[in-house]
Scaffold this motif. Structure first.
Motif, PDB file in Angstrom:
ATOM      1  N   THR A 291     -17.155 -32.235  10.233  1.00  0.00           N
ATOM      2  CA  THR A 291     -16.204 -33.137   9.573  1.00  0.00           C
ATOM      3  C   THR A 291     -16.777 -33.659   8.259  1.00  0.00           C
ATOM      4  OG1 THR A 291     -15.444 -33.788  11.754  1.00  0.00           O
ATOM      5  CG2 THR A 291     -14.803 -35.197   9.938  1.00  0.00           C
TER       6      THR A 291
ATOM      7  N   TYR B 263      -9.396 -27.575   7.482  1.00  0.00           N
ATOM      8  CA  TYR B 263      -8.223 -28.375   7.842  1.00  0.00           C
ATOM      9  C   TYR B 263      -8.333 -29.692   7.070  1.00  0.00           C
ATOM     10  CZ  TYR B 263      -8.745 -25.269  11.908  1.00  0.00           C
ATOM     11  OH  TYR B 263      -8.919 -24.169  12.729  1.00  0.00           O
TER      12      TYR B 263
ATOM     13  N   PHE C  68      -6.821 -33.469   6.510  1.00  0.00           N
ATOM     14  CA  PHE C  68      -5.984 -34.468   7.202  1.00  0.00           C
ATOM     15  C   PHE C  68      -5.762 -35.681   6.315  1.00  0.00           C
ATOM     16  CE2 PHE C  68      -8.003 -32.003  10.507  1.00  0.00           C
ATOM     17  CZ  PHE C  68      -6.955 -31.755  11.384  1.00  0.00           C
TER      18      PHE C  68
ATOM     19  N   GLN D  69      -3.349 -38.813  10.501  1.00  0.00           N
ATOM     20  CA  GLN D  69      -4.053 -37.551  10.766  1.00  0.00           C
ATOM     21  C   GLN D  69      -3.113 -36.343  10.747  1.00  0.00           C
ATOM     22  OE1 GLN D  69      -7.228 -37.700  13.614  1.00  0.00           O
ATOM     23  NE2 GLN D  69      -7.516 -39.886  13.367  1.00  0.00           N
TER      24      GLN D  69
ATOM     25  N   PRO E  81      -2.164 -32.757   9.388  1.00  0.00           N
ATOM     26  CA  PRO E  81      -2.814 -31.624   8.707  1.00  0.00           C
ATOM     27  C   PRO E  81      -1.964 -31.152   7.529  1.00  0.00           C
ATOM     28  CG  PRO E  81      -1.847 -30.922  10.804  1.00  0.00           C
ATOM     29  CD  PRO E  81      -1.593 -32.407  10.678  1.00  0.00           C
TER      30      PRO E  81
ATOM     31  N   VAL F  23      -4.107 -26.139   6.052  1.00  0.00           N
ATOM     32  CA  VAL F  23      -4.885 -25.425   7.065  1.00  0.00           C
ATOM     33  C   VAL F  23      -5.117 -24.010   6.566  1.00  0.00           C
ATOM     34  CG1 VAL F  23      -4.830 -24.470   9.403  1.00  0.00           C
ATOM     35  CG2 VAL F  23      -4.003 -26.796   9.006  1.00  0.00           C
TER      36      VAL F  23
END
Ligand SMILES: *[C@@H]1O[C@H](CO)[C@@H](O)[C@H](O)[C@H]1NC(C)=O
Ligand SMILES: *[C@@H]1O[C@H](CO)[C@@H](O)[C@H](O)[C@H]1NC(C)=O
Ligand SMILES: *[C@@H]1O[C@H](CO)[C@@H](O)[C@H](O)[C@H]1NC(C)=O
Ligand SMILES: *[C@@H]1O[C@H](CO)[C@@H](O)[C@H](O)[C@H]1NC(C)=O
Ligand SMILES: *[C@@H]1O[C@H](CO)[C@@H](O)[C@H](O)[C@H]1NC(C)=O
Length: 211
Positions: free
Chosen positions: A23, A109, A111, A153, A155, A158
């Motif tokens: 992350t 990804y 967010f 959160q 996405p 992606v």
């Protein structure tokens, strides 16, 4: 087809290489590499949402100044990653705010928090994604008067078919004729587990592709 050939010559166990997610937080960055996102333009275009008392989309525990403005919405910080986010507004005619992340991996990804209709507040989202110098995606959200004021959160980009290796991703407000907002929360990227990285990554790529 080189990948398929490689796989044949690797022991079967090599094909079970694990994929691991890492992350990149908007504020604290990437705990694996130490990388912190770069925010542009420099100056005061971007705000740390979690400590911003003048933002219309503000942290519930700090409140909003001026409290009597009658606009804005409180963020439930327990619903954003690491309790932090970055907030910027795009104003037509000005340089679109953007941020840059660098990582090495094979999937990514992005967010963000997405906003619907909020009193006296710009909540439209219009994003463009540039990967290694090429525009690869767009995200648009038109505020829904019937939706929740904030959606956490989401996405917004992606890509699970990255060439494995180093990448630079730029997320920018689109240069449109209307105002928009960016509420960046965090990024996840996927790497082949370091313990088995190397020849096995090519093998794994073959295992997960469609040919
Ligand atoms: C990584 O995170 C994404 C987004 O949450 C998820 O879809 C994916 O399955 C995860 N991959 C791994 C290897 O855990
Ligand atoms: C956000 O907070 C961090 C850590 O306190 C600081 O280094 C950074 O400059 C702040 N960013 C903005 C846009 O104010
Ligand atoms: C934004 O769009 C306007 C109108 O098309 C153009 O004049 C301007 O140069 C663009 N600005 C940037 C930073 O791309
Ligand atoms: C994913 O990244 C690759 C480059 O590594 C690019 O060619 C492809 O268009 C991207 N896919 C998406 C869905 O953005
Ligand atoms: C990726 O970037 C890192 C750090 O900048 C560098 O050490 C590494 O050699 C790069 N890997 C490739 C395949 O370019």
């Amino acid at each position: 087809m080189i990948l398929a050939t490689l796989c044949i010559f690797l022991p079967a166990v090599a094909c079970s290489a694990a994929l691991v997610n890492r992350t990149i937080d908007d504020l604290y960055g990437d705990s694996s590499t130490g990388f912190i996102p770069t925010y542009l333009p420099p100056g005061n275009a971007w705000k740390n949402g979690s400590t911003c008392t003048i933002c219309n989309i503000y942290p519930a525990y700090l409140g909003h100044y001026p409290a009597t403005s009658g606009g804005g919405v409180a963020v439930d910080i327990s619903q954003v990653f690491d309790t932090t986010w970055h907030d910027a507004l795009f104003h037509p005619g000005q340089q679109p705010p953007s941020f840059i992340v660098r990582f090495s991996g094979q999937a990514v990804y992005v967010f963000n928090t997405i906003a619907n209709v909020v009193a006296k507040t710009t909540t439209a989202t219009n994003l463009v994604f540039t990967l290694d110098g090429a525009a690869v995606g767009y995200y648009e959200h038109i505020p829904d008067p019937n939706g929740p004021e904030l959606i956490y959160q989401v996405p917004v980009y992606v890509n699970e078919s990255l060439r494995d290796g180093n990448h630079t991703l730029v997320v920018s407000a689109q240069n449109t004729t209307t105002q928009s907002v960016i509420l960046f929360d965090y990024i996840i990227y996927t790497v082949v587990d370091a313990l088995v990285e190397g020849t096995t990554s090519a093998c794994f790529t073959d295992q997960t592709s469609n040919f």
